[in-house]
Design an enzyme around this catalytic site. Structure first.
Site, PDB file in Angstrom:
ATOM      1  N   SER A  11       0.759  -1.147   0.194  1.00  0.00           N
ATOM      2  CA  SER A  11       0.007   0.035  -0.028  1.00  0.00           C
ATOM      3  C   SER A  11       0.779   1.205   0.052  1.00  0.00           C
ATOM      4  CB  SER A  11      -0.969  -0.025   1.200  1.00  0.00           C
ATOM      5  OG  SER A  11      -1.731   1.309   1.162  1.00  0.00           O
ATOM      6  N   HIS A  12       0.266   2.329  -0.310  1.00  0.00           N
ATOM      7  CA  HIS A  12       1.024   3.710  -0.310  1.00  0.00           C
ATOM      8  C   HIS A  12       1.034   4.095   1.108  1.00  0.00           C
ATOM      9  CE1 HIS A  12       0.009   3.474  -4.607  1.00  0.00           C
ATOM     10  NE2 HIS A  12       0.755   4.637  -4.838  1.00  0.00           N
ATOM     11  N   SER A  13       0.195   3.543   1.963  1.00  0.00           N
ATOM     12  CA  SER A  13       0.125   4.072   3.371  1.00  0.00           C
ATOM     13  C   SER A  13       0.509   3.014   4.327  1.00  0.00           C
ATOM     14  CB  SER A  13      -1.441   4.399   3.758  1.00  0.00           C
ATOM     15  OG  SER A  13      -1.448   4.557   5.079  1.00  0.00           O
ATOM     16  N   GLY A  46       3.592   6.564  -0.384  1.00  0.00           N
ATOM     17  CA  GLY A  46       4.284   5.879  -1.356  1.00  0.00           C
ATOM     18  C   GLY A  46       4.724   4.416  -1.088  1.00  0.00           C
ATOM     19  N   SER A  73       1.232   3.134  -8.293  1.00  0.00           N
ATOM     20  CA  SER A  73       2.538   2.911  -8.149  1.00  0.00           C
ATOM     21  C   SER A  73       2.876   1.678  -7.330  1.00  0.00           C
ATOM     22  CB  SER A  73       3.365   3.855  -7.840  1.00  0.00           C
ATOM     23  OG  SER A  73       3.027   4.494  -6.641  1.00  0.00           O
TER      24      SER A  73
END
Length: 130
Positions: A11-13, A46, A73
């Site tokens: 995950s981005h988080s 990210g 991403s």
């Protein structure tokens, strides 16, 4: 001894990945290796190549690993890791992050093989909420 499919949540988080991991453990996936690879190396939003790579390595107990990215991403990062470090039995799954993870964990906890776990995660895309 049964070997279970490992699950890597990308995950981005970091908080989102860790929260989903905790949810999976609470709904009965305590027999599984579920790892969260969220956020950057510095703890920001990210995805981190190194965090994903380490999680995939650690999650592989011999029955395969399902890698579930959240979006954008994180998919590219997971693909880059697996392109650079190919491993048999590691699959990136195109499934909803929460619903796919729950379905995958529920089936994986029964000792199901990797193709069955992948199918469960992918089928979660078609489950209606209303």
């Amino acid at each position: 001894m049964t070997r279970f499919v490992g699950i890597v949540l990308v995950s981005h988080s970091a908080e989102l990945a860790a929260g989903l991991r905790e949810l999976l453990l609470q709904v009965g996936a305590r027999t599984l290796t579920v790892l969260a690879a969220g956020g950057t190396d510095e703890g920001g939003l990210g995805t981190s190549y190194d965090l994903v790579h380490a999680a995939v390595e650690k999650a592989d107990a011999g029955a395969g690993v399902l890698v579930l990215p959240d979006l954008g991403s994180s998919v590219l990062t997971a693909r880059a890791v697996l392109d650079d470090h190919p491993r048999p039995g590691v699959v990136i799954v195109d499934a909803p992050f929460v619903e796919g993870a729950i379905a995958a964990a529920a089936i994986a906890a029964t000792g199901a093989d990797l193709p069955t776990v992948v199918a469960a995660a992918e089928e979660a895309r078609d489950v209606r909420k209303l």
